[in-house]
Design an enzyme around this catalytic site. Sequence first.
Site, PDB file in Angstrom:
ATOM      1  CB  ALA A 108       1.673 110.847  62.831  1.00 12.81           C
ATOM      2  N   GLY A 151      -2.488 112.304  60.275  1.00  9.21           N
ATOM      3  CA  GLY A 151      -2.955 112.385  61.651  1.00  9.21           C
ATOM      4  C   GLY A 151      -3.636 113.701  61.962  1.00  9.21           C
ATOM      5  CD  GLU A 154      -5.726 109.169  61.002  1.00 12.17           C
ATOM      6  OE1 GLU A 154      -6.044 108.006  60.742  1.00 12.17           O
ATOM      7  OE2 GLU A 154      -4.577 109.497  61.402  1.00 12.17           O
ATOM      8  CD  GLU A 174      -2.461 108.621  56.669  1.00  9.45           C
ATOM      9  OE1 GLU A 174      -2.788 109.167  57.744  1.00  9.45           O
ATOM     10  OE2 GLU A 174      -3.087 108.801  55.603  1.00  9.45           O
TER      11      GLU A 174
END
Length: 300
Positions: A108, A151, A154, A174
């Site tokens: 992200a 992300g 994911e 993370e």
Amino acid sequence: MAAALRALFRPAAAAAAARRRALLPPPPRPLLGARACSAGAPFQYLAVQKTGERQSVGLIQLNRPQALNALCEGLMEELRRALDALESDPQVGAIVITGSQKAFAAGADIKEMQNKTFQECYGGGFLAGWDKVSTVRKPIIAAVNGYALGGGCELAMMCDIIYAGEKAQFGQPEILLGTIPGAGGTQRLTRAVGKSLAMEMVLTGDRISAAEAKEAGLVSKVFPVEKLLDAAIACAEKIASNSKLVAAMAKESVNAAFETTLAEGTRTEKRLFYATFATGDRKEGMTAFVEKRKANFTDS
């Protein structure tokens, strides 16, 4: 006098504008064998095409190279729009999402997250829209080269099939940023590779290679970097050659194995199996088998 001055400076202004244009990066080149897909307003962070022999595959390429395809809010909004367009296109039977050879998506966009507050995240449903990928009814293949971290990992796991280039790396780092995965990482990774490896990856931030990901069951196949995209498109074409209606039923049934109990999952499977008997494609498929010919599915 004023008109004379404008005429005098016009060539210099034109030359300056030409110099500015020369400094701009060139637009992304269309992928070979692909046709641009109309999906409303132009995309800034994606390249979207239809490809394959019958133009039956929707191809979405993440295109934010300066940030290793970091998933900013603008990119994810465009991805939702592209998926809506391909979902509603009757010619498209399967979708491939890919990035560059260096990065599928490195995570992200941390700069966008850095100063968010709890109130903003909770009240605004931060990352809630990311689940769009997992709700598309058409099968989606992630073709992963390079980094698929945070992300990006994911996003790949929201897809139905993951093909990886031999240099791909997967991870949920993370914890190294003082937070945890927030778009399904702790849930989908655990279901894919088991509790022990998922816990190790989430708690240490360590990455795994493409070979390790295949061994763990996270990806289904590994290819040389330069052959990955062709392999993913070939798989998508094969899927798209079947009944789109029945493929959606099959996808729903398999996903039920991850989201329900065994008893509920088998009930879902039986219900969808019975539902195929209400379709013309089920009748055509079985008739073609008995008559020893290729089925001609009409998605009905």
